[in-house]
Motif scaffolding. Structure first.
Motif, PDB file in Angstrom:
ATOM      1  N   ALA A  71       1.086  -1.177  -0.092  1.00 17.13           N
ATOM      2  CA  ALA A  71       0.059  -0.037   0.155  1.00 17.13           C
ATOM      3  C   ALA A  71       1.132   1.156  -0.061  1.00 17.13           C
ATOM      4  CB  ALA A  71      -0.993  -0.047   1.092  1.00 17.13           C
ATOM      5  N   ALA A  72       1.685   1.114   0.850  1.00 17.87           N
ATOM      6  CA  ALA A  72       2.689   2.358   0.884  1.00 17.87           C
ATOM      7  C   ALA A  72       3.702   2.606  -0.631  1.00 17.87           C
ATOM      8  CB  ALA A  72       3.847   2.182   1.864  1.00 17.87           C
ATOM      9  N   VAL A  73       3.976   1.487  -1.249  1.00 21.19           N
ATOM     10  CA  VAL A  73       4.573   1.450  -2.583  1.00 21.19           C
ATOM     11  C   VAL A  73       3.442   2.080  -3.508  1.00 21.19           C
ATOM     12  CG1 VAL A  73       5.618   0.404  -4.512  1.00 21.19           C
ATOM     13  CG2 VAL A  73       6.427  -0.111  -1.996  1.00 21.19           C
ATOM     14  N   ALA A  74       2.111   1.832  -3.425  1.00 18.23           N
ATOM     15  CA  ALA A  74       1.150   2.129  -4.293  1.00 18.23           C
ATOM     16  C   ALA A  74       1.063   3.665  -4.058  1.00 18.23           C
ATOM     17  CB  ALA A  74      -0.148   1.477  -4.016  1.00 18.23           C
ATOM     18  N   ALA A  75       0.948   4.211  -2.912  1.00 16.05           N
ATOM     19  CA  ALA A  75       0.899   5.579  -2.823  1.00 16.05           C
ATOM     20  C   ALA A  75       2.186   6.672  -3.551  1.00 16.05           C
ATOM     21  CB  ALA A  75       1.069   5.853  -1.262  1.00 16.05           C
ATOM     22  N   GLU A  76       3.399   5.787  -3.235  1.00 26.78           N
ATOM     23  CA  GLU A  76       4.627   6.240  -3.821  1.00 26.78           C
ATOM     24  C   GLU A  76       4.528   6.279  -5.484  1.00 26.78           C
ATOM     25  OE1 GLU A  76       6.629   8.225  -2.384  1.00 26.78           O
ATOM     26  OE2 GLU A  76       6.072   7.601  -0.389  1.00 26.78           O
ATOM     27  N   ALA A  77       3.955   5.010  -6.185  1.00 21.71           N
ATOM     28  CA  ALA A  77       3.707   4.872  -7.221  1.00 21.71           C
ATOM     29  C   ALA A  77       2.737   6.151  -7.845  1.00 21.71           C
ATOM     30  CB  ALA A  77       3.045   3.552  -7.856  1.00 21.71           C
ATOM     31  N   ALA A  78       1.730   6.308  -7.256  1.00 25.03           N
ATOM     32  CA  ALA A  78       0.804   7.540  -7.464  1.00 25.03           C
ATOM     33  C   ALA A  78       1.196   8.815  -7.393  1.00 25.03           C
ATOM     34  CB  ALA A  78      -0.471   7.302  -6.375  1.00 25.03           C
ATOM     35  N   ARG A  80       4.346   9.525  -8.545  1.00 25.94           N
ATOM     36  CA  ARG A  80       4.849   9.575  -9.672  1.00 25.94           C
ATOM     37  C   ARG A  80       3.910  10.133 -10.874  1.00 25.94           C
ATOM     38  NH1 ARG A  80       8.937   4.681 -10.747  1.00 25.94           N
ATOM     39  NH2 ARG A  80      10.605   5.310  -9.337  1.00 25.94           N
ATOM     40  N   GLN A  81       2.628  10.173 -10.591  1.00 26.72           N
ATOM     41  CA  GLN A  81       1.706  10.487 -11.657  1.00 26.72           C
ATOM     42  C   GLN A  81       0.813  12.007 -11.086  1.00 26.72           C
ATOM     43  OE1 GLN A  81      -0.822   7.898 -13.863  1.00 26.72           O
ATOM     44  NE2 GLN A  81       0.599   6.291 -13.160  1.00 26.72           N
ATOM     45  N   GLY A  82       1.611  12.437  -9.857  1.00 28.70           N
ATOM     46  CA  GLY A  82       0.900  13.583  -9.354  1.00 28.70           C
ATOM     47  C   GLY A  82      -0.101  13.343  -8.369  1.00 28.70           C
ATOM     48  N   LYS A  83      -0.467  11.955  -8.043  1.00 28.74           N
ATOM     49  CA  LYS A  83      -1.507  11.883  -7.248  1.00 28.74           C
ATOM     50  C   LYS A  83      -1.478  11.134  -5.893  1.00 28.74           C
ATOM     51  CE  LYS A  83      -4.829  12.392 -10.767  1.00 28.74           C
ATOM     52  NZ  LYS A  83      -6.241  12.310 -10.879  1.00 28.74           N
ATOM     53  N   TYR A  84      -0.502  11.601  -5.169  1.00 29.60           N
ATOM     54  CA  TYR A  84       0.099  10.852  -3.894  1.00 29.60           C
ATOM     55  C   TYR A  84      -1.219  11.010  -3.067  1.00 29.60           C
ATOM     56  CZ  TYR A  84       2.042  10.039   0.666  1.00 29.60           C
ATOM     57  OH  TYR A  84       2.323   9.075   1.750  1.00 29.60           O
ATOM     58  N   TRP A  85      -1.540  12.148  -2.652  1.00 34.96           N
ATOM     59  CA  TRP A  85      -2.852  12.458  -1.716  1.00 34.96           C
ATOM     60  C   TRP A  85      -3.830  11.904  -1.982  1.00 34.96           C
ATOM     61  CZ3 TRP A  85      -0.824  13.367   2.895  1.00 34.96           C
ATOM     62  CH2 TRP A  85       0.500  13.869   2.908  1.00 34.96           C
ATOM     63  N   ILE A 110      -8.750   6.728  -9.236  1.00 32.18           N
ATOM     64  CA  ILE A 110      -8.481   8.235  -9.341  1.00 32.18           C
ATOM     65  C   ILE A 110      -7.907   8.678 -10.358  1.00 32.18           C
ATOM     66  CG2 ILE A 110      -8.016   7.984  -6.594  1.00 32.18           C
ATOM     67  CD1 ILE A 110      -4.948   7.886  -7.068  1.00 32.18           C
ATOM     68  N   GLY A 111      -7.889   7.911 -11.402  1.00 29.15           N
ATOM     69  CA  GLY A 111      -7.422   8.301 -12.585  1.00 29.15           C
ATOM     70  C   GLY A 111      -5.882   8.115 -13.161  1.00 29.15           C
ATOM     71  N   LEU A 112      -5.341   7.110 -12.805  1.00 34.38           N
ATOM     72  CA  LEU A 112      -4.001   6.870 -13.062  1.00 34.38           C
ATOM     73  C   LEU A 112      -3.894   6.190 -14.174  1.00 34.38           C
ATOM     74  CD1 LEU A 112      -2.564   6.043  -9.340  1.00 34.38           C
ATOM     75  CD2 LEU A 112      -2.560   8.081 -10.724  1.00 34.38           C
ATOM     76  N   ASP A 113      -2.657   6.285 -14.814  1.00 32.92           N
ATOM     77  CA  ASP A 113      -2.244   5.458 -16.069  1.00 32.92           C
ATOM     78  C   ASP A 113      -2.130   4.098 -15.501  1.00 32.92           C
ATOM     79  OD1 ASP A 113      -0.328   4.092 -17.837  1.00 32.92           O
ATOM     80  OD2 ASP A 113      -0.117   5.819 -18.857  1.00 32.92           O
ATOM     81  N   ASP A 120       5.253   0.743 -11.946  1.00 31.21           N
ATOM     82  CA  ASP A 120       5.806   1.402 -10.735  1.00 31.21           C
ATOM     83  C   ASP A 120       5.663   0.591  -9.389  1.00 31.21           C
ATOM     84  OD1 ASP A 120       6.869   3.497 -12.306  1.00 31.21           O
ATOM     85  OD2 ASP A 120       4.941   4.836 -11.923  1.00 31.21           O
ATOM     86  N   LEU A 121       4.491  -0.154  -9.441  1.00 29.56           N
ATOM     87  CA  LEU A 121       4.376  -1.024  -8.140  1.00 29.56           C
ATOM     88  C   LEU A 121       5.644  -1.779  -7.832  1.00 29.56           C
ATOM     89  CD1 LEU A 121       0.607  -2.170  -7.858  1.00 29.56           C
ATOM     90  CD2 LEU A 121       1.826  -0.768  -6.071  1.00 29.56           C
ATOM     91  N   GLU A 122       6.144  -2.325  -9.039  1.00 32.74           N
ATOM     92  CA  GLU A 122       7.220  -3.306  -8.902  1.00 32.74           C
ATOM     93  C   GLU A 122       8.478  -2.516  -8.831  1.00 32.74           C
ATOM     94  OE1 GLU A 122       6.204  -6.346  -8.826  1.00 32.74           O
ATOM     95  OE2 GLU A 122       4.265  -6.012  -9.091  1.00 32.74           O
ATOM     96  N   SER A 123       8.514  -1.402  -8.964  1.00 31.06           N
ATOM     97  CA  SER A 123       9.894  -0.652  -8.855  1.00 31.06           C
ATOM     98  C   SER A 123      10.645  -0.661  -7.614  1.00 31.06           C
ATOM     99  CB  SER A 123       9.497   0.951  -9.151  1.00 31.06           C
ATOM    100  OG  SER A 123      10.650   1.657  -8.871  1.00 31.06           O
TER     101      SER A 123
END
Length: 175
Positions: A71-78, A80-85, A110-113, A120-123
Motif C-alpha cells: 500500500a505504501a509503494v502504491a501511494a509512492e507510485a501514485a 509519480r503521476q501527481g496523485k499521492y494524496w 483516481i485516474g492513474l495510467d 511502478d508497483l514493482e519498482s
C-alpha cells in the motif's frame, strides 16, 4: 526525540509549505490506529487551514500488517503521476481492502495510467523510498504507528481531536 532527517522537498507535504506548524505522521496504511487518526488529521487540517503543513512518512509494520508495504509503494507510485494524496486518502478510506487487485482499482478510480502504475508497483526505487522512510522513523525513535512529530519534536500527548487541537493551538500562540 527529534525528527531525523528534518522535512525536505523529498517529503510529501500537504498544505502551506510556510505554515507556522509542521505535523509529521509516521504511519502504516493497514494499522487500525492510523485509520482512526486519519479523520482526526483531516479535522486538524480543516481547522488550522494555512497554519498547518502535514507530512506523511511510511512506517509499514509488515510483520503484523502484511499489506502495508505494498500500500505504501502504491501511494509512492501514485506520486509519480501527481496523485499521492488522492491515493493516500483512498487507501485509508478502504483500509480493510489492500490487496494488489484493490490497489489497482483505486488507481483506476483516481485516474492513474494503469500500465504505468502497475510497472511502478514493482519498482525497486519506490520500495527503497518506503524503506528510507521506515529507517528515518527508526532513527527518530518511532516504534509504533501512528507516531506524530510537531515542529520536529516527537509528540507524546493524546491525538484525540480535542486534546491534539488544543496542543497545536497552544503551539500557534507560542509562535
Amino acid at each position: 526525540m527529534s525528527l531525523r532527517p528534518p522535512v525536505s522537498e523529498q517529503d510529501h507535504i500537504q498544505g502551506n509549505p510556510g505554515a507556522a506548524i509542521e505535523l509529521v505522521e509516521y504511519g502504516d496504511y493497514q494499522c487500525p490506529h492510523c485509520g482512526h487518526a486519519y479523520p482526526i488529521v483531516k479535522q486538524l487540517q480543516e481547522a488550522l487551514g494555512d497554519k498547518l503543513k502535514f507530512i506523511f512518512r511510511n512506517f509499514p509494520l509488515s510483520e503484523i500488517h502484511p499489506d502495508a508495504r505494498l500500500a505504501a509503494v502504491a501511494a509512492e507510485a501514485a506520486s509519480r503521476q501527481g496523485k499521492y494524496w488522492e491515493m493516500h486518502d483512498i487507501i485509508f478510506e478502504n483500509q480493510e481492502q489492500l490487496k494488489k487487485s484493490n490497489l489497482l482499482e483505486y488507481a483506476r478510480q483516481i485516474g492513474l495510467d494503469l500500465p504505468r502504475f502497475q510497472t511502478d508497483l514493482e519498482s525497486s526505487d519506490l520500495m527503497d523510498i518506503v524503506e528510507e522512510d521506515f529507517e528515518s522513523g527508526v532513527r527518530s525513535g518511532v516504534n509504533g504507528t501512528p507516531t506524530f512529530f510537531v515542529d520536529g519534536r516527537k509528540y507524546g500527548g493524546s491525538w484525540e481531536p480535542e486534546a491534539f487541537a488544543a496542543f497545536l493551538n497552544s503551539r500557534l500562540k507560542e509562535a
